[in-house]
Design an enzyme around this catalytic site. Structure first.
Site, PDB file in Angstrom:
ATOM      1  N   ILE A  12      80.811  -3.437 -61.473  1.00  0.00           N
ATOM      2  CA  ILE A  12      80.707  -4.420 -60.377  1.00  0.00           C
ATOM      3  C   ILE A  12      82.069  -4.610 -59.715  1.00  0.00           C
ATOM      4  CG2 ILE A  12      80.101  -6.805 -59.778  1.00  0.00           C
ATOM      5  CD1 ILE A  12      78.245  -6.814 -62.261  1.00  0.00           C
ATOM      6  N   ASP A  32      93.189  -4.453 -64.729  1.00  0.00           N
ATOM      7  CA  ASP A  32      92.180  -3.880 -65.636  1.00  0.00           C
ATOM      8  C   ASP A  32      92.893  -3.183 -66.794  1.00  0.00           C
ATOM      9  OD1 ASP A  32      88.927  -2.970 -64.982  1.00  0.00           O
ATOM     10  OD2 ASP A  32      89.985  -2.084 -66.672  1.00  0.00           O
ATOM     11  N   THR A 133      76.914 -14.430 -66.250  1.00  0.00           N
ATOM     12  CA  THR A 133      75.616 -13.752 -66.344  1.00  0.00           C
ATOM     13  C   THR A 133      74.469 -14.743 -66.531  1.00  0.00           C
ATOM     14  OG1 THR A 133      74.353 -12.271 -67.782  1.00  0.00           O
ATOM     15  CG2 THR A 133      76.131 -13.457 -68.818  1.00  0.00           C
ATOM     16  N   ASP A 134      73.278 -14.318 -66.159  1.00  0.00           N
ATOM     17  CA  ASP A 134      72.089 -15.151 -66.405  1.00  0.00           C
ATOM     18  C   ASP A 134      71.754 -15.217 -67.898  1.00  0.00           C
ATOM     19  OD1 ASP A 134      71.172 -12.526 -66.716  1.00  0.00           O
ATOM     20  OD2 ASP A 134      69.490 -12.719 -65.332  1.00  0.00           O
ATOM     21  N   GLU A 135      72.343 -14.294 -68.692  1.00  0.00           N
ATOM     22  CA  GLU A 135      71.992 -14.246 -70.118  1.00  0.00           C
ATOM     23  C   GLU A 135      72.455 -15.490 -70.871  1.00  0.00           C
ATOM     24  OE1 GLU A 135      72.542 -10.607 -72.207  1.00  0.00           O
ATOM     25  OE2 GLU A 135      72.050  -9.388 -70.475  1.00  0.00           O
ATOM     26  N   LYS A 163      79.927 -14.963 -73.338  1.00  0.00           N
ATOM     27  CA  LYS A 163      79.988 -15.325 -71.908  1.00  0.00           C
ATOM     28  C   LYS A 163      79.722 -16.821 -71.750  1.00  0.00           C
ATOM     29  CE  LYS A 163      80.472 -13.013 -68.707  1.00  0.00           C
ATOM     30  NZ  LYS A 163      81.676 -12.522 -67.981  1.00  0.00           N
ATOM     31  N   ARG A 290      65.674  -3.561 -79.564  1.00  0.00           N
ATOM     32  CA  ARG A 290      66.980  -4.217 -79.717  1.00  0.00           C
ATOM     33  C   ARG A 290      66.799  -5.485 -80.563  1.00  0.00           C
ATOM     34  NH1 ARG A 290      69.661  -5.915 -74.054  1.00  0.00           N
ATOM     35  NH2 ARG A 290      70.557  -3.841 -74.140  1.00  0.00           N
ATOM     36  N   TYR A 350      71.616   5.523 -81.113  1.00  0.00           N
ATOM     37  CA  TYR A 350      70.205   5.932 -81.109  1.00  0.00           C
ATOM     38  C   TYR A 350      69.836   6.736 -82.353  1.00  0.00           C
ATOM     39  CZ  TYR A 350      70.164   4.258 -76.343  1.00  0.00           C
ATOM     40  OH  TYR A 350      70.260   3.459 -75.244  1.00  0.00           O
TER      41      TYR A 350
HETATM   42  P1  NAD Z   1      81.850  -3.170 -66.934  1.00  0.00           P
HETATM   43  O1  NAD Z   1      81.753  -3.073 -68.420  1.00  0.00           O
HETATM   44  O2  NAD Z   1      81.360  -2.042 -66.104  1.00  0.00           O
HETATM   45  O3  NAD Z   1      83.375  -3.398 -66.519  1.00  0.00           O
HETATM   46  C1  NAD Z   1      84.227  -4.269 -67.210  1.00  0.00           C
HETATM   47  C2  NAD Z   1      85.653  -3.965 -66.787  1.00  0.00           C
HETATM   48  O4  NAD Z   1      86.516  -4.892 -67.489  1.00  0.00           O
HETATM   49  C3  NAD Z   1      86.129  -2.547 -67.157  1.00  0.00           C
HETATM   50  O5  NAD Z   1      86.781  -1.966 -66.055  1.00  0.00           O
HETATM   51  C4  NAD Z   1      87.069  -2.767 -68.310  1.00  0.00           C
HETATM   52  O6  NAD Z   1      88.111  -1.803 -68.392  1.00  0.00           O
HETATM   53  C5  NAD Z   1      87.632  -4.155 -67.994  1.00  0.00           C
HETATM   54  N1  NAD Z   1      88.125  -4.844 -69.196  1.00  0.00           N
HETATM   55  C6  NAD Z   1      87.477  -4.979 -70.386  1.00  0.00           C
HETATM   56  N2  NAD Z   1      88.265  -5.632 -71.258  1.00  0.00           N
HETATM   57  C7  NAD Z   1      89.421  -5.935 -70.604  1.00  0.00           C
HETATM   58  C8  NAD Z   1      90.603  -6.626 -70.969  1.00  0.00           C
HETATM   59  N3  NAD Z   1      90.769  -7.120 -72.190  1.00  0.00           N
HETATM   60  N4  NAD Z   1      91.565  -6.776 -70.033  1.00  0.00           N
HETATM   61  C9  NAD Z   1      91.401  -6.279 -68.782  1.00  0.00           C
HETATM   62  N5  NAD Z   1      90.319  -5.595 -68.388  1.00  0.00           N
HETATM   63  C10 NAD Z   1      89.332  -5.435 -69.286  1.00  0.00           C
HETATM   64  O7  NAD Z   1      81.157  -4.526 -66.551  1.00  0.00           O
HETATM   65  P2  NAD Z   1      80.296  -4.908 -65.249  1.00  0.00           P
HETATM   66  O8  NAD Z   1      78.899  -4.540 -65.495  1.00  0.00           O
HETATM   67  O9  NAD Z   1      80.996  -4.414 -64.042  1.00  0.00           O
HETATM   68  O10 NAD Z   1      80.387  -6.509 -65.326  1.00  0.00           O
HETATM   69  C11 NAD Z   1      81.482  -7.185 -64.743  1.00  0.00           C
HETATM   70  C12 NAD Z   1      81.337  -8.670 -65.011  1.00  0.00           C
HETATM   71  O11 NAD Z   1      80.117  -9.141 -64.467  1.00  0.00           O
HETATM   72  C13 NAD Z   1      81.308  -9.044 -66.492  1.00  0.00           C
HETATM   73  O12 NAD Z   1      82.020 -10.235 -66.650  1.00  0.00           O
HETATM   74  C14 NAD Z   1      79.837  -9.240 -66.792  1.00  0.00           C
HETATM   75  O13 NAD Z   1      79.666 -10.173 -67.837  1.00  0.00           O
HETATM   76  C15 NAD Z   1      79.336  -9.782 -65.460  1.00  0.00           C
HETATM   77  N6  NAD Z   1      77.934  -9.494 -65.144  1.00  0.00           N
HETATM   78  C16 NAD Z   1      77.438  -8.209 -65.206  1.00  0.00           C
HETATM   79  C17 NAD Z   1      76.128  -7.951 -64.838  1.00  0.00           C
HETATM   80  C18 NAD Z   1      75.549  -6.554 -64.880  1.00  0.00           C
HETATM   81  O14 NAD Z   1      74.341  -6.399 -64.678  1.00  0.00           O
HETATM   82  N7  NAD Z   1      76.325  -5.520 -65.093  1.00  0.00           N
HETATM   83  C19 NAD Z   1      75.310  -9.008 -64.402  1.00  0.00           C
HETATM   84  C20 NAD Z   1      75.836 -10.306 -64.370  1.00  0.00           C
HETATM   85  C21 NAD Z   1      77.152 -10.526 -64.723  1.00  0.00           C
HETATM   86  O1  DAU Z   2      71.273 -10.026 -67.010  1.00  0.00           O
HETATM   87  C1  DAU Z   2      72.589  -9.655 -66.742  1.00  0.00           C
HETATM   88  C2  DAU Z   2      73.070  -8.693 -67.799  1.00  0.00           C
HETATM   89  O2  DAU Z   2      72.408  -7.467 -67.555  1.00  0.00           O
HETATM   90  C3  DAU Z   2      74.579  -8.508 -67.794  1.00  0.00           C
HETATM   91  O3  DAU Z   2      75.203  -9.721 -68.126  1.00  0.00           O
HETATM   92  C4  DAU Z   2      75.000  -7.425 -68.790  1.00  0.00           C
HETATM   93  O4  DAU Z   2      76.397  -7.198 -68.702  1.00  0.00           O
HETATM   94  C5  DAU Z   2      74.254  -6.160 -68.445  1.00  0.00           C
HETATM   95  O5  DAU Z   2      74.556  -5.160 -69.407  1.00  0.00           O
HETATM   96  C6  DAU Z   2      72.745  -6.406 -68.414  1.00  0.00           C
HETATM   97  O6  DAU Z   2      72.238  -6.669 -69.753  1.00  0.00           O
HETATM   98  P1  DAU Z   2      70.871  -6.027 -70.277  1.00  0.00           P
HETATM   99  O7  DAU Z   2      70.906  -5.997 -71.743  1.00  0.00           O
HETATM  100  O8  DAU Z   2      69.696  -6.653 -69.613  1.00  0.00           O
HETATM  101  O9  DAU Z   2      71.047  -4.545 -69.635  1.00  0.00           O
HETATM  102  P2  DAU Z   2      70.739  -3.083 -70.245  1.00  0.00           P
HETATM  103  O10 DAU Z   2      70.854  -2.122 -69.107  1.00  0.00           O
HETATM  104  O11 DAU Z   2      71.499  -2.812 -71.490  1.00  0.00           O
HETATM  105  O12 DAU Z   2      69.201  -3.202 -70.631  1.00  0.00           O
HETATM  106  C7  DAU Z   2      68.224  -3.534 -69.647  1.00  0.00           C
HETATM  107  C8  DAU Z   2      66.884  -3.617 -70.363  1.00  0.00           C
HETATM  108  O13 DAU Z   2      66.491  -2.293 -70.770  1.00  0.00           O
HETATM  109  C9  DAU Z   2      66.911  -4.453 -71.627  1.00  0.00           C
HETATM  110  O14 DAU Z   2      65.677  -5.153 -71.760  1.00  0.00           O
HETATM  111  C10 DAU Z   2      67.043  -3.428 -72.741  1.00  0.00           C
HETATM  112  C11 DAU Z   2      66.330  -2.216 -72.195  1.00  0.00           C
HETATM  113  N1  DAU Z   2      66.868  -0.905 -72.613  1.00  0.00           N
HETATM  114  C12 DAU Z   2      68.203  -0.684 -72.507  1.00  0.00           C
HETATM  115  C13 DAU Z   2      68.753   0.516 -72.896  1.00  0.00           C
HETATM  116  C14 DAU Z   2      70.243   0.763 -72.809  1.00  0.00           C
HETATM  117  C15 DAU Z   2      65.997   0.087 -73.049  1.00  0.00           C
HETATM  118  O15 DAU Z   2      64.768  -0.108 -73.118  1.00  0.00           O
HETATM  119  N2  DAU Z   2      66.545   1.290 -73.417  1.00  0.00           N
HETATM  120  C16 DAU Z   2      67.877   1.545 -73.384  1.00  0.00           C
HETATM  121  O16 DAU Z   2      68.312   2.664 -73.783  1.00  0.00           O
END
Ligand code: NAD
Ligand code: DAU
Length: 359
Positions: A12, A32, A133-135, A163, A290, A350
């Protein structure tokens, strides 16, 4: 404006940095640590851009973070750096505690010290925007109304608990010290440059490698999907117009069962890159669920829609099509990201023989 973005080399963060540089005059200080999830290849076009300054710093490093504030004097901080993968948090929670909780506290303290010494407009306009996050709200039953900003916190996994803790710290720094904070809680993002440990990129890349597409349990769990560019626009809007101390939920209003998501990807690939002998659907494989798997997430985004006028631009169909297309056309990025660390994680998680999933 000079904006400090933490985690700007992640999925993101890199989308946000690319969008901000393209659509404004802002200078971005991209902080980062470059963990396994940080990838400067996602920012290759900005490597020599005069308004993109990259700093490889760990947010848990007190001196390093304080130095960043002294050196760059940002107008705002937007904090995305985190350990972000739920499954990894189940296998190894401590790094989530360290980065997501301690790292956030270190940043808050440094921001507070810096903000205290500002005066006038600079002090008034400074913001600390925490991306969450919504989690944190736990999970919903099938018939429950979506999460609002008032839904109580009941996180399930080490990731979501860490979080939630970071959100509490951010609110405490606002209430106790007056730091002008903003918090956003967003649903599941998808789009280009997402590390292929998360469902959508994992399924796309496994399918392209003719590997099993692992679906946890029966694939009935529901997530509310949002295209990453829409999240980035929401974050920029909240930073510009959000009210300090306030929380904004962000979501696509797009609930899908995991199996529906995986089937949609298979159908797109059947059209874009057909296999000779079978459909990609034949690769779908149900695997062990999971632990503590959250059933359903859904976001009520009416606050950000009504107060700030945000709306997502992509539908799930248009966003997923763009995403699959991006992975098909960015072989260099994919090859770069499929490193040894990535393979090792997938093989142990896995419990399949080497090379069965991922490559
Ligand atoms: P990501 O794992 O792709 O990226 C995380 C980044 O943080 C990486 O570039 C990593 O190098 C950096 N990082 C990790 N530890 C660090 C540290 N100690 N110091 C400095 N940098 C560090 O994550 P993302 O999916 O891009 O998520 C970004 C943010 O958004 C997170 O805070 C996550 O909780 C939140 N978020 C993600 C999602 C999603 O669906 N991916 C949804 C809602 C909120
Ligand atoms: O809701 C926001 C969150 O969404 C963020 O805060 C997290 O950073 C982000 O990783 C994401 O969390 P989820 O656990 O929902 O995402 P993930 O892609 O890991 O999994 C999405 C759904 O798919 C979840 O119900 C688990 C399932 N899944 C995931 C993987 C990796 C599978 O069924 N198979 C898989 O191999």
């Amino acid at each position: 404006m000079k904006i400090m973005v933490t985690g700007g080399a992640g999925f993101i963060g890199s989308a946000l940095v690319r969008q901000w540089i393209a659509e404004s005059d802002c200078t971005i200080i991209n902080v980062d640590k470059l963990t396994y999830a940080g990838n400067l290849h996602s920012l290759a076009d900005l490597q020599h851009h005069p308004r993109h300054i990259f700093e490889q710093v760990d947010i848990c490093d007190v001196e390093g973070v304080e130095k960043l504030f002294r050196l760059h004097r940002p107008d705002a901080v937007i904090h995305l750096a985190a350990e972000s993968h739920v499954d990894r948090s189940i296998h190894g929670p401590m790094v989530f505690i360290e980065t997501n909780i301690t790292g956030t506290a270190v940043l808050l303290q440094a921001a507070r010290g810096y903000w205290n010494e500002l005066s006038g407009e600079a002090k008034e306009n400074f913001r600390f925007h925490h991306v969450s996050t919504d989690e944190v709200y736990g999970d919903l039953d099938w018939q429950d109304p979506p999460f609002t900003e008032e839904t109580p916190y009941t996180p399930s996994s080490p990731y979501s608990a860490s979080k939630a803790a970071s959100d509490h710290l951010v609110r405490a720094w606002h209430r106790t010290y007056g730091l002008p904070v903003l918090i956003t809680n967003c649903s599941n993002n998808y789009g280009p440059c997402q590390f292929p440990e998360k469902l959508i990129p994992l399924v796309i890349l496994n399918a392209l490698n003719h590997k099993p597409l692992p679906v946890y349990g029966q694939g009935l769990n529901v997530r509310d999907w949002l295209y990453v560019e829409d999240h980035a626009r929401a974050l920029r809007l909240v930073l510009a117009k959000g009210e300090p101390g306030r929380t904004y939920n962000i979501g696509g209003g797009c609930e899908k069962q995991n199996i529906q998501v995986v089937e949609s990807i298979c159908s797109i690939l059947d059209r874009m890159k057909p296999l000779h002998s079978q459909s990609y659907h034949a690769l779908i494989t149900f695997v062990t669920d999971r632990p503590g798997h959250d059933r359903r997430y859904a976001i009520d985004a009416s606050r950000i829609q009504q107060e700030l006028g945000w709306q997502p631009l992509e539908t799930f169909d248009s966003g997923l099509e763009k995403t699959v297309n991006w992975y098909l056309n960015n072989g260099d990025w994919v090859t770069n990201v499929q490193s040894g660390a990535y393979r090792g994680w997938l093989e142990s998680h896995y419990r399949l023989p080497a090379g069965t999933i991922g490559n």
